[in-house]
Design a protein around this motif. Structure first.
Motif, PDB file in Angstrom:
ATOM      1  N   UNK A 140      -5.682   0.767   4.035  1.00  0.00           N
ATOM      2  CA  UNK A 140      -4.330   0.758   4.127  1.00  0.00           C
ATOM      3  C   UNK A 140      -4.103   2.200   4.838  1.00  0.00           C
ATOM      4  N   UNK A 141      -3.095   1.765   5.740  1.00  0.00           N
ATOM      5  CA  UNK A 141      -2.236   3.024   6.147  1.00  0.00           C
ATOM      6  C   UNK A 141      -0.996   2.968   5.271  1.00  0.00           C
ATOM      7  N   UNK A 142      -0.608   4.113   4.772  1.00  0.00           N
ATOM      8  CA  UNK A 142       0.523   4.063   3.575  1.00  0.00           C
ATOM      9  C   UNK A 142       1.731   5.042   4.323  1.00  0.00           C
ATOM     10  N   UNK A 143       2.788   4.391   4.596  1.00  0.00           N
ATOM     11  CA  UNK A 143       4.187   4.754   4.882  1.00  0.00           C
ATOM     12  C   UNK A 143       5.142   4.913   3.833  1.00  0.00           C
ATOM     13  N   UNK A 144       5.987   6.120   3.919  1.00  0.00           N
ATOM     14  CA  UNK A 144       6.882   6.386   2.774  1.00  0.00           C
ATOM     15  C   UNK A 144       8.062   7.249   3.472  1.00  0.00           C
ATOM     16  N   UNK A 145       9.240   6.847   3.164  1.00  0.00           N
ATOM     17  CA  UNK A 145      10.195   7.634   3.869  1.00  0.00           C
ATOM     18  C   UNK A 145      10.439   9.188   3.203  1.00  0.00           C
ATOM     19  N   UNK A 146       9.995   9.443   2.209  1.00  0.00           N
ATOM     20  CA  UNK A 146       9.857  10.944   1.661  1.00  0.00           C
ATOM     21  C   UNK A 146       8.797  11.826   1.550  1.00  0.00           C
ATOM     22  N   UNK A 147       7.725  11.277   1.823  1.00  0.00           N
ATOM     23  CA  UNK A 147       6.678  12.039   1.912  1.00  0.00           C
ATOM     24  C   UNK A 147       5.704  11.538   3.166  1.00  0.00           C
ATOM     25  N   UNK A 148       4.693  12.635   3.395  1.00  0.00           N
ATOM     26  CA  UNK A 148       3.900  12.289   4.723  1.00  0.00           C
ATOM     27  C   UNK A 148       2.925  11.032   4.410  1.00  0.00           C
ATOM     28  N   UNK A 149       2.756  10.265   5.493  1.00  0.00           N
ATOM     29  CA  UNK A 149       1.839   9.167   5.335  1.00  0.00           C
ATOM     30  C   UNK A 149       0.588   9.631   5.113  1.00  0.00           C
ATOM     31  N   UNK A 150      -0.208   8.510   4.270  1.00  0.00           N
ATOM     32  CA  UNK A 150      -1.572   8.797   4.213  1.00  0.00           C
ATOM     33  C   UNK A 150      -2.496   7.675   4.372  1.00  0.00           C
ATOM     34  N   UNK A 151      -3.693   7.708   4.018  1.00  0.00           N
ATOM     35  CA  UNK A 151      -4.500   6.345   3.772  1.00  0.00           C
ATOM     36  C   UNK A 151      -4.968   6.132   2.510  1.00  0.00           C
ATOM     37  N   UNK A 152      -5.307   4.736   2.297  1.00  0.00           N
ATOM     38  CA  UNK A 152      -5.764   4.335   0.877  1.00  0.00           C
ATOM     39  C   UNK A 152      -6.629   3.460   1.136  1.00  0.00           C
ATOM     40  N   UNK A 153      -7.914   3.697   0.158  1.00  0.00           N
ATOM     41  CA  UNK A 153      -9.048   2.692   0.141  1.00  0.00           C
ATOM     42  C   UNK A 153      -8.848   1.983  -1.182  1.00  0.00           C
ATOM     43  N   UNK A 154      -8.785   0.736  -1.094  1.00  0.00           N
ATOM     44  CA  UNK A 154      -8.627  -0.005  -2.507  1.00  0.00           C
ATOM     45  C   UNK A 154      -9.961  -1.025  -2.435  1.00  0.00           C
ATOM     46  N   UNK A 155     -10.481  -0.850  -3.550  1.00  0.00           N
ATOM     47  CA  UNK A 155     -11.638  -1.660  -4.088  1.00  0.00           C
ATOM     48  C   UNK A 155     -11.027  -2.648  -5.288  1.00  0.00           C
ATOM     49  N   UNK A 156     -11.465  -4.081  -5.379  1.00  0.00           N
ATOM     50  CA  UNK A 156     -11.083  -4.763  -6.355  1.00  0.00           C
ATOM     51  C   UNK A 156     -12.251  -5.411  -7.139  1.00  0.00           C
ATOM     52  N   UNK A 157     -12.469  -5.818  -8.172  1.00  0.00           N
ATOM     53  CA  UNK A 157     -13.613  -6.286  -8.605  1.00  0.00           C
ATOM     54  C   UNK A 157     -13.541  -7.215  -9.940  1.00  0.00           C
ATOM     55  N   UNK A 158     -14.397  -8.262 -10.135  1.00  0.00           N
ATOM     56  CA  UNK A 158     -14.276  -8.754 -11.324  1.00  0.00           C
ATOM     57  C   UNK A 158     -15.734  -9.477 -11.826  1.00  0.00           C
ATOM     58  N   UNK A 159     -16.104  -9.517 -13.020  1.00  0.00           N
ATOM     59  CA  UNK A 159     -17.268  -9.839 -13.552  1.00  0.00           C
ATOM     60  C   UNK A 159     -16.911 -10.656 -14.778  1.00  0.00           C
ATOM     61  N   UNK A 160     -17.723 -11.436 -15.220  1.00  0.00           N
ATOM     62  CA  UNK A 160     -17.593 -12.216 -16.400  1.00  0.00           C
ATOM     63  C   UNK A 160     -19.014 -12.812 -17.142  1.00  0.00           C
ATOM     64  N   UNK A 161     -19.081 -12.876 -18.312  1.00  0.00           N
ATOM     65  CA  UNK A 161     -20.248 -13.572 -19.039  1.00  0.00           C
ATOM     66  C   UNK A 161     -19.640 -14.282 -20.155  1.00  0.00           C
ATOM     67  N   UNK A 162     -19.700 -15.639 -19.937  1.00  0.00           N
ATOM     68  CA  UNK A 162     -19.061 -16.321 -21.175  1.00  0.00           C
ATOM     69  C   UNK A 162     -17.467 -15.753 -21.273  1.00  0.00           C
ATOM     70  N   UNK A 163     -17.125 -15.548 -22.445  1.00  0.00           N
ATOM     71  CA  UNK A 163     -15.749 -15.037 -22.801  1.00  0.00           C
ATOM     72  C   UNK A 163     -15.471 -13.383 -22.627  1.00  0.00           C
TER      73      UNK A 163
END
Length: 235
Positions: A140-163
């Motif tokens: 992501x390119x992250x923008x905000x009115x109050x602080x300097x813009x930056x970049x964000x890397x987001x990773x999501x994950x999900x794993x299950x075994x039975x319950x």
């Protein structure tokens, strides 16, 4: 201008979703309780107790996907705060087979009761990793009115075994003149009790959430290590 661009993207996704097919959806409510939360409470760089009530929705559509949630925090000495995220993604291209399933245009609005709003837009990929229920990576390119813009890397994950289930996310935000680079690692480890309780709810998860946040909110040296008890009910 950035708010108008992001708002247009969100409204476009919403307009498409009215006519498009929804493949699946999941809604949940949860309660989280723990201590050792930094900044969010009267003790800035010490352990605050915090109870968080969360409403969450995630769904998959023919055009892409939608994820949003709202947190209500209640803590020490009357501390309260509300935080929410609204995150649609729109498929740019899809693949058959291979590790990469989709390439997406991704958008997020982050809002807090303190008036601190972030507007993120970027490109992401849904991944087909053997043994995982889901996985994704988004820049992501992250923008905000109050602080300097930056970049964000987001990773999501999900794993299950039975319950037994492990899912969560990792956020990494780059350093700017206003804030330090920060890393937030936030898994939930749960066990589903629904099979023992009947079919009133699709899932009733109990377990823990671990929150490691180095340089929390970009504040130099404020490192959070918090383990909380979790109850999450899928409706």
């Amino acid at each position: 201008m950035k708010k108008q661009i992001l708002a247009l993207a969100v409204m476009s996704a919403a307009a498409v979703s009215v006519q498009a097919e929804q493949f699946w959806s999941d809604n949940s409510v949860s309660v989280l309780y723990g201590s050792d939360y930094k900044v969010d409470g009267p003790k800035f760089d010490d352990g605050n107790s915090l109870t968080t009530y969360t409403l969450e929705h995630v769904s998959g559509h023919s055009w892409g996907g939608l994820f949003y949630f709202m947190d209500r925090h209640v803590g020490d000495d009357g501390f309260t705060a509300t935080y929410s995220e609204f995150s649609p993604k729109v498929y740019l291209t899809q693949f058959e087979g291979g590790v990469v399933k989709n390439i997406n245009a991704a958008f997020t609005i982050e809002s807090s009761s303190g008036g601190f709003d972030n507007y993120l837009y970027g490109v992401g990929a849904d991944l087909a990793i053997p043994g995982m229920n889901f996985a994704s990576a988004t820049v992501y390119y992250a923008q905000n009115d109050d602080i300097e813009d930056d970049y964000q890397l987001t990773l999501t994950y999900g794993w299950s075994s039975g319950a037994f289930n492990i899912d969560g996310y990792i956020d990494f935000s780059t350093e700017t003149d206003d804030s330090k680079a920060n890393l937030h690692f936030n898994p939930q480890i749960t066990y589903d009790l629904a099979p023992m309780l009947g079919k009133t709810f699709s899932k009733v998860k109990v377990g823990i959430e671990y929150s490691y946040w180095g340089n929390k909110y970009g504040i130099d040296g404020v490192d959070q290590n918090a383990i909380s008890a979790l109850l999450k009910v899928h409706l």
